[in-house]
Design an enzyme around this catalytic site. Structure first.
Site, PDB file in Angstrom:
ATOM      1  N   GLY A   1      -8.301  -8.353  -8.636  1.00  0.00           N
ATOM      2  CA  GLY A   1      -7.477  -9.219  -9.125  1.00  0.00           C
ATOM      3  C   GLY A   1      -7.508 -10.889  -9.500  1.00  0.00           C
ATOM      4  O   GLY A   1      -7.677 -10.814 -10.927  1.00  0.00           O
TER       5      GLY A   1
ATOM      6  N   ASP B   1      -7.880  -5.130   0.951  1.00  0.00           N
ATOM      7  CA  ASP B   1      -8.500  -3.725   0.714  1.00  0.00           C
ATOM      8  C   ASP B   1      -9.594  -3.027   0.920  1.00  0.00           C
ATOM      9  O   ASP B   1      -9.957  -1.582  -0.207  1.00  0.00           O
ATOM     10  CB  ASP B   1      -7.996  -3.190  -0.998  1.00  0.00           C
TER      11      ASP B   1
ATOM     12  N   ARG C   1       3.310  16.049  19.531  1.00  0.00           N
ATOM     13  CA  ARG C   1       4.402  15.544  17.657  1.00  0.00           C
ATOM     14  C   ARG C   1       2.961  14.972  16.658  1.00  0.00           C
ATOM     15  O   ARG C   1       2.342  15.309  17.054  1.00  0.00           O
ATOM     16  CB  ARG C   1       5.374  14.534  17.759  1.00  0.00           C
TER      17      ARG C   1
ATOM     18  N   GLU D   1      -0.562   3.428   1.238  1.00  0.00           N
ATOM     19  CA  GLU D   1       0.374   3.281   0.601  1.00  0.00           C
ATOM     20  C   GLU D   1       0.201   3.958  -1.156  1.00  0.00           C
ATOM     21  O   GLU D   1       1.412   4.784  -1.535  1.00  0.00           O
ATOM     22  CB  GLU D   1       1.013   1.758   0.747  1.00  0.00           C
TER      23      GLU D   1
HETATM   24  O1  F6P Z   1      -3.501  -7.676  -0.459  1.00  0.00           O
HETATM   25  C1  F6P Z   1      -3.835  -6.211  -0.747  1.00  0.00           C
HETATM   26  C2  F6P Z   1      -2.698  -5.614  -0.672  1.00  0.00           C
HETATM   27  O2  F6P Z   1      -1.546  -5.604   1.319  1.00  0.00           O
HETATM   28  C3  F6P Z   1      -2.708  -3.862  -0.812  1.00  0.00           C
HETATM   29  O3  F6P Z   1      -3.061  -3.733   0.159  1.00  0.00           O
HETATM   30  C4  F6P Z   1      -1.089  -3.747  -1.358  1.00  0.00           C
HETATM   31  O4  F6P Z   1      -1.051  -3.135  -1.432  1.00  0.00           O
HETATM   32  C5  F6P Z   1      -0.629  -5.208  -1.748  1.00  0.00           C
HETATM   33  O5  F6P Z   1      -1.298  -5.982  -1.528  1.00  0.00           O
HETATM   34  C6  F6P Z   1       0.909  -5.290  -1.243  1.00  0.00           C
HETATM   35  O6  F6P Z   1       1.091  -6.334  -1.932  1.00  0.00           O
HETATM   36  P1  F6P Z   1       2.923  -7.326  -2.101  1.00  0.00           P
HETATM   37  O7  F6P Z   1       1.889  -7.645  -0.424  1.00  0.00           O
HETATM   38  O8  F6P Z   1       2.474  -8.355  -2.944  1.00  0.00           O
HETATM   39  O9  F6P Z   1       4.224  -6.310  -1.894  1.00  0.00           O
END
Ligand code: F6P
Length: 321
Positions: A106, A130, A165, A225
């Site tokens: 980004g 990531d 579990r 996630e």
């Molecule tokens: O930096 C990457 C990351 O940690 C991703 O894995 C995660 O989805 C995102 O940033 C979370 O970003 P923020 O802390 O801005 O919610």
């Protein structure tokens, strides 16, 4: 144009290793007779003139610290003409000849756009937990985040085995299953759910029930996630199998902590190379590690979607459980 004064900033999600990267840019830059300016809170700091000259001592004692002393932010304003114009005005006001941008894809997309519009030399250092920068094998911070997640998973394994579990553990990765895949293999986990692969919960539940019949009573399923919420998936597994399933979300703990030796060394090398590239007139590229070498990747390539080669890894995870 000779480069005499450079600015360094960290932007996007922080990654362990950003501090050693800053240290390297500052100290190597000074060694090369450059003036180095720190920009605070990423692009926001350029827009709002939050800058400070950095010297050798400014980066003392940060080599082992997670996070970033320059702070970081996500900055929607920098996507606007007005925001970019104000950042450009700051750069001109402070006579900055080039920018070093420490961040992920980004951040590089923003730097690429800024360079195209305002012709300010921009160099990227690939840092993101990531590991989603295209063309680069390992970004700064990935190794630390993976080890943090793995440490937690090993601990969950102890209780999962003892109490027989099922656990669904959510790791970070909104668009990337890299952390999930890596820790699943290293942690001996039974299955994964990642954005790059269609979820087949029925097959996972079938394996769990079948495993139970032959005496395998504990499971750890890793979910990235971006592929679903641990809580929802755990509930569905309970509904389908009738077996108690617990959810754990590791969350932002994966973004913190002292960088591992690998994350630090990578950061320290990349900081130096980034300065060299900028001084030698290179721009619009990121530096990072690929096939054991430090390489230069055009921003245009670095910001493309990185393909994760998952099939062989997934097969191995399943064979070894
Ligand atoms: O930096 C990457 C990351 O940690 C991703 O894995 C995660 O989805 C995102 O940033 C979370 O970003 P923020 O802390 O801005 O919610």
């Amino acid at each position: 144009m000779a480069i005499k004064k450079i600015a360094v900033l960290t932007t996007g999600g922080d990654a362990p290793g950003m501090n050693p990267a800053i240290r390297s840019v500052v100290r190597y830059g000074i060694n090369q007779k450059l003036e180095v300016i720190g920009v605070f809170r990423g692009w926001w700091g350029l827009i709002n003139e939050e800058l400070k000259p950095l010297n050798h001592r400014s980066v003392s004692g940060i080599i082992g610290q997670g996070g970033t002393i320059l702070k970081t932010a996500r900055c929607p304003e920098f996507r606007t003409e007005e925001g970019q114009r104000r950042a450009f005005d700051t750069i001109k006001k402070y006579n900055i000849d080039g920018l070093i941008v420490i961040g992920g894809n980004g951040s590089f997309a923003a730097a690429h756009d800024f360079y195209k519009k305002f012709n300010i030399p921009c160099l990227g250092i690939a840092a993101s937990i990531d590991n989603d920068v295209n063309g680069i094998d390992y970004t700064i911070g990935t190794d630390t985040a993976v080890n943090t997640a793995l440490d937690a998973i090993d601990k969950i394994r102890d209780t999962a085995t003892s109490m027989e579990r099922i656990f669904v553990v959510e790791v970070m990765g909104r668009e990337s299953g890299f952390i999930a895949l890596t820790v699943a293999l290293a942690g001996g986990c039974e299955d994964i759910i990642i954005p790059e692969k269609e979820i087949n919960l029925d097959a996972i539940c079938h394996d769990i029930v079948h495993g139970n019949l032959i005496g395998k009573m504990s499971w750890i399923i890793i979910v990235a996630e971006g592929a679903g919420k641990a809580e929802d998936i755990a509930k569905k597994i309970t509904d389908i199998t009738g077996l108690e399933t617990r959810a754990v979300v590791l969350g932002h703990v994966q973004r913190g902590g002292s960088p591992t030796a690998f994350s630090r060394d990578l950061a320290l090398h990349l900081g130096k190379i980034a300065v060299d590239c900028l001084v030698s007139g290179k721009t619009d590229i990121a530096v990072g590690l690929a096939c054991g070498k430090i390489i230069e990747v055009p921003f245009e390539v670095a910001i493309q979607k990185k393909e994760l080669k998952i099939e062989n890894l997934y097969k191995l995870i399943k064979i070894l459980t």
